[in-house]
Write an enzyme that holds these catalytic residues in place. Structure first.
Site, mmCIF file in Angstrom:
data_model
loop_
_atom_site.group_PDB
_atom_site.id
_atom_site.type_symbol
_atom_site.label_atom_id
_atom_site.label_comp_id
_atom_site.label_asym_id
_atom_site.label_seq_id
_atom_site.Cartn_x
_atom_site.Cartn_y
_atom_site.Cartn_z
ATOM 1 N N GLU A 406 51.230 49.039 -49.277
ATOM 2 C CA GLU A 406 49.881 49.215 -48.718
ATOM 3 C C GLU A 406 48.781 48.910 -49.740
ATOM 4 O O GLU A 406 47.909 49.735 -49.985
ATOM 5 C CB GLU A 406 49.717 50.653 -48.203
ATOM 6 N N GLU A 475 59.309 50.374 -42.843
ATOM 7 C CA GLU A 475 59.083 51.738 -42.355
ATOM 8 C C GLU A 475 59.126 51.676 -40.837
ATOM 9 O O GLU A 475 58.500 50.815 -40.229
ATOM 10 C CB GLU A 475 57.711 52.267 -42.805
HETATM 11 C C1 IPT Z 1 52.436 54.097 -44.012
HETATM 12 C C2 IPT Z 1 52.614 54.241 -45.507
HETATM 13 O O1 IPT Z 1 53.163 53.085 -46.052
HETATM 14 C C3 IPT Z 1 53.496 55.390 -45.847
HETATM 15 O O2 IPT Z 1 53.356 55.636 -47.225
HETATM 16 C C4 IPT Z 1 53.150 56.603 -45.056
HETATM 17 O O3 IPT Z 1 51.842 56.962 -45.355
HETATM 18 C C5 IPT Z 1 53.240 56.281 -43.611
HETATM 19 O O4 IPT Z 1 52.359 55.275 -43.302
HETATM 20 C C6 IPT Z 1 52.872 57.428 -42.724
HETATM 21 O O5 IPT Z 1 53.527 58.612 -42.994
HETATM 22 S S1 IPT Z 1 50.908 53.290 -43.761
HETATM 23 C C7 IPT Z 1 50.410 53.616 -42.127
HETATM 24 C C8 IPT Z 1 48.924 53.550 -42.060
HETATM 25 C C9 IPT Z 1 50.988 52.607 -41.198
#
Ligand code: IPT
Length: 945
Positions: A406, A475
């Site tokens: 990010e 993710e």
């Molecule tokens: C995404 C991040 O990469 C991760 O660190 C964590 O924050 C997650 O979201 C949420 O728990 S970024 C999100 C804005 C898609």
């Protein structure tokens, strides 16, 4: 410019090199140090570096540690926003500054000459002095820094001083979604460096799957030799490639060869894993085979010490993930303690090793000023990447380098990639933020919806480069609170499309911090700016107890799948490499959940990617509904699980419940003493609701549609949150209007309309009660009235029963909770639990504990008295010692106080869970749209002993 605000990478440290141990003397400097916290640099004492400085009045603090977790200052949680003004590279003057001092002696026989002082992690900036001389300044919190200290050392009375600042320019690059906390949080070690010793090395160990030959070549100083006794390799010179037959390393078969690197002056134990990572035919392959990544994102977290993670905790994580069929870890969003990667080598996990980099706080600002594209940060970016790669380059488990998380896109990221490509062409580069895939080797997305994954799978993409790359979700399956829902459907897509190679659930562990009686999250420390419980989004609770989400994930990704097939039992091998020869298949036949026969199922070894059908064992006759459960378990114990550990299971329906006996004659409804009586039930004549059963006071059942909203119900990522729609419709405060209570003859018919205030729509609910001996049958007919907006949280009944009826037994889905889009882990069986045990203690309380596909359930007191409910055929239930409203109001687990009653929900349907807390919402097929619904339940009092 003050060193604190220097966007460069720090100063004074030695070039980065591999993490390793050797036979040269070393001294751990972990332990009790002197510590003093000041609110700012200006307020910090001066002269602390002087050997004679008097620190006797300072506190003591363990090192490694984060000082906020030891009573100095407080931790703070933000996800995206920086908790300080965005004014790069400047940091607040109110900059908590922790001074650390340690006096130490050298062990007897410590050699003269070079010595290196290594810090494995200082958050965020450390200025270091030894015996009054400044060594330098560190930045890059989760990366090692080493300093030459040989000439400064003396046998006794050395004074090491480290001034740590919470904020530094580096903080702009460390905006990961986690607690802000500071200190010397990883090991401190003094290493003697013998003349002619091995400063650094890189063992390149490849495997050619077409020949079965491994190639090993050591890059290091020329006089180093390699010994691998097991392979008959003796004194093989550095720099020369050696080809020889080997067993390859994989996450499934983590074959390591022990060896030694030596010079006349030093010996380094090494463990070599032969494997080759490639991208071919648009697929990520290792040793010639495409991978399916069944991964998790792992932050380093301990509920007491934060990011200080002991070797035991790291091992606990590795064992837990392995035991839940996980085969991959993304080290979100920084290199972990090096010990963790050694464990990944040993136990077998594919690793995406991610650089310590995130600038997410620039996103709300439209990425204006983002360091990723600002030249002044270029060196810091490169330095972080170098330190990551150099430290971990010898780990066979690391198969991809990740530039960070990010941080949008920009020249500095492209340069990192260029440097990696040059330095280590053997591992592809990952970075999600490079949406065009201009400088990465794999296409990665986070939280892509099922539709998006499908499009990527179909290569429905106008970007030619992206189309050709393997795809992974770095993710997905946001595991916040109750959920994730929809994992099965992701798996189906990953398996349908060869370029879709799986992904990493967000995330492994809830970052809750141990507080008095509960786990704390953002805002619990009085932070003026915070992101609440968004830090509680793991597959395991903060104490590493597996959540239902982990059980679901383990089931969805099981490497061996066992299913009913027309001609018998189909066994499919979903491992990437190994056959099923290491597994023993057993079966058990359960008659209404009671085991009546069992045996071993002979299954010939099934190769990776293949399946076979074996015939069903011959089974004895059963009298009730019976199921055959087949399990695949480890035949022998492995490093990570004992023999008998189940990796996959499936169930086959064998026989249905017998046809019910003809019903006895119906009992009459009669009125007596102002009560309505029907069979074992007594009813309120005005409302028609059941008020006693078998002489025990009960309340309800009545139509009920609300559930204590989950994080996903409230989630904003998929558009308007379901919870907002429900609340706006008023579904949390439905009112019941009794239209008619018709108690003539053999049925009690109660007509009602259940509707929210201020709204024209509602639900007609008609209850028809009939008595057959001691059993009461309840037919419920629900008919929507008017234009109903959106979905319902659930559809069923709520009732309250005596608190003494605190033991549940049921035949149906279990043992854990299940919801429509997260129910793979529920098998049909007979289960029992206390009411307490039915609760899932989500750190942020919310709907939980639903048992699904229940044929019957009994709730009884210690003397056996209570209630049995039968479905027609099935229902879902929860049982709690508090109401849904109390569950909704609670903010921490200890806000939930048991009341006098047990509250039951008895449902015909639940809305799915989805992952709208960060990702797609509930898939259409799992949405609970109001429609005409009929369902039947049977109630029977159970007499006491
Ligand atoms: C995404 C991040 O990469 C991760 O660190 C964590 O924050 C997650 O979201 C949420 O728990 S970024 C999100 C804005 C898609």
């Amino acid at each position: 410019m003050s060193y604190l605000e220097d966007p460069g990478p720090g100063r004074g440290s030695l070039p980065p090199r591999a993490a390793f141990t050797s036979d040269a003397p070393s001294l751990s400097l972990n332990g009790t140090w002197r510590f003093r916290l000041s609110p700012s640099l200006a307020a910090a004492p001066s002269g602390i570096e002087a050997e004679g400085f008097d620190d006797s009045a300072w506190d003591e603090l363990p090192v490694p540690s984060l000082w906020q977790l030891h009573g100095h200052g407080r931790p703070a949680y933000t996800n995206v926003p920086y908790p300080f003004p965005v004014d790069p590279p400047h940091v607040p003057s109110d900059n908590p500054t922790g001074d650390h001092r340690l006096r130490f002696d050298l062990p007897a026989g410590w050699p003269a000459g070079s010595a290196v002082l290594r810090f494995d992690g200082i958050d965020s900036c450390g200025r270091i002095w030894l015996n009054g001389t400044e060594l330098g300044v560190t930045q890059g919190s989760r990366l090692p820094s080493e300093f030459e200290v040989g000439p400064l050392l003396r046998p006794a009375g050395n004074v090491l001083v480290v001034r740590v600042h919470q904020w530094s320019a580096g903080s702009y690059l460390e905006d990961q979604d986690m607690w802000w906390a500071s200190g010397i949080f990883r090991a401190v070690t003094l290493l003697a460096r013998p003349d002619g010793g091995i400063g650094d090395y890189w063992i390149r160990a490849d495997y050619d799957h077409t020949t079965g030959l491994g190639t090993v070549r050591v890059e290091t100083r020329p006089d180093v030799v390699l010994d691998i006794p097991e392979l008959g390799v003796t004194a093989h010179p550095a720099g020369e490639a050696l080809e020889l037959p080997v067993e390859p390393w994989s996450a499934e078969t983590p074959r390591l060869y022990e060896g030694t690197l030596s010079t006349a002056a030093e010996r380094v134990p090494v463990r070599i894993g032969f494997r080759t990572v490639t991208i071919e035919d648009g697929q990520l392959k290792v040793n010639g085979r495409p991978l399916m990544l069944r991964g998790v994102n792992r932050h380093e977290h301990d509920p007491r010490t934060g990011r200080v993670v002991s070797p035991e905790t790291a091992l606990a994580d590795v064992l837990l993930v392995k035991r839940h069929n996980v085969n991959a870890v993304r080290t979100s969003h920084y290199p972990p303690d090096p010990a963790f990667l050694e464990l990944c080598d040993t136990y077998g996990l594919w690793v995406i090793d991610e650089c310590d980099l995130e600038t997410h706080g620039f996103e709300p600002l439209g990425w204006a000023g983002n360091p990723s594209d600002e030249l002044i940060w270029a060196e810091a970016y490169l330095d972080r990447m170098r330190r990551t790669v150099e430290r971990d380059k010898n780990r066979p488990s690391v198969i991809l380098w990740s530039l960070g998380n990010e941080s949008h896109t920009g020249e500095n990221l492209a340069r990192m990639a260029e440097w990696v490509r040059h330095r280590d062409p053997t591992r592809p580069i990952h970075y999600e933020g490079d949406h065009d895939c201009a400088y990465v080797d794999v296409h990665s997305r986070m939280y892509a919806t099922h539709e998006e994954v499908e499009r990527i799978g179909r290569k429905d993409d106008d970007n030619a480069r992206r189309r050709e790359l393997p795809f992974l979700q770095c993710e997905y399956g946001h595991a916040m609170g109750n959920g994730p829902g929809g994992l099965l459907e992701y798996r189906e897509l990953f398996e349908r499309y060869p370029n879709c190679q799986g992904g990493f659930v967000w995330e492994w562990i809830d970052h809750g911090l141990a507080a008095d009686g509960h786990f704390a999250y953002g805002g619990d420390f009085g932070e003026p700016i915070h992101d609440g419980n968004f830090v509680i989004d793991g597959l395991v609770f903060p104490d590493r107890t597996p959540s239902p989400g982990l059980a679901e994930f383990a089931k969805v990704i099981e490497p061996v799948r066992i299913e009913a097939d027309a001609s018998g039992i189909r066994v499919s091998n979903h491992y990437d490499f190994v056959d099923t020869g290491h597994l023993t298949f057993t079966w058990v036949l359960e008659d209404e959940g009671i085991a009546v026969a069992e045996g071993v199922l002979e299954v010939p070894p099934v190769l990776s990617g293949q399946s076979t059908v074996v015939s069903r064992p011959s089974l004895p006759a059963t009298s009730g509904e019976s199921w055959l459960t087949v399990s695949a378990a480890l035949t022998s114990s492995t490093a990570w699980a004992p023999a008998g550990h189940v990796v996959g299971w499936g169930q086959l329906a064998v026989s249905e419940a017998p046809v019910a006996a003809p019903l006895p004659p119906r009992g009459p409804v009669f009125r007596t003493g102002g009560r309505l009586v029907l069979g074992a039930g007594e009813f309120d004549p005005a409302t028609g609701t059941l008020s006693a059963l078998g002489g025990h006071v009960v309340t309800g059942p009545r139509l009920d549609v609300w559930r204590a909203t989950t994080d996903n119900d409230r989630g904003t990522f998929a558009g308007r949150p379901d919870a907002d729609q429900w609340r706006e419709a008023g579904l949390h405060r439905m009112q019941h209007r009794v239209i008619a209570v018709d108690a003539d003859g053999e049925e009690l018919v109660v007509r009602t309309r259940v509707a929210p205030p201020a709204q024209p729509f509602g639900l007609f609910a008609d209850y028809t009660w009939t008595a057959f001996d001691d059993r009461l049958r309840l037919r419920v007919e629900v008919t929507p009235d008017g234009e109903f907006p959106g979905t319902l949280p659930r559809l069923g009944l709520a009732m309250a029963i005596p608190g003494a009826w605190g033991s549940a037994e049921w035949f149906g889905g279990g043992p854990g909770e299940a919801y429509p889009d997260s129910r793979q882990a529920a098998r049909i069986g007979r289960f029992s639990s206390s009411v307490e045990g039915l609760q899932t203690p989500y750190v942020f309380p919310q709907e939980n504990g639903n048992r699904t596909a229940v044929r019957w359930a009994a709730l009884t007191a210690p003397d056996g008295a209570g209630l049995r409910i039968d479905g027609d055929p099935v229902f879902d239930f929860t049982a709690r010692r508090w109401t849904a409203a109390a569950l909704e109001e609670a903010r921490h687990t200890d806000d939930l106080v048991p009341g006098e009653l047990v509250h039951l929900t008895l449902d015909v349907a639940q809305h799915g869970l989805g992952t709208a807390s960060c990702g797609p919402g509930v898939l259409p097929r799992y949405r609970l749209v109001p429609q005409k619904t009929e369902f039947t339940l049977w109630f029977r009092p159970v007499p006491g002993r």
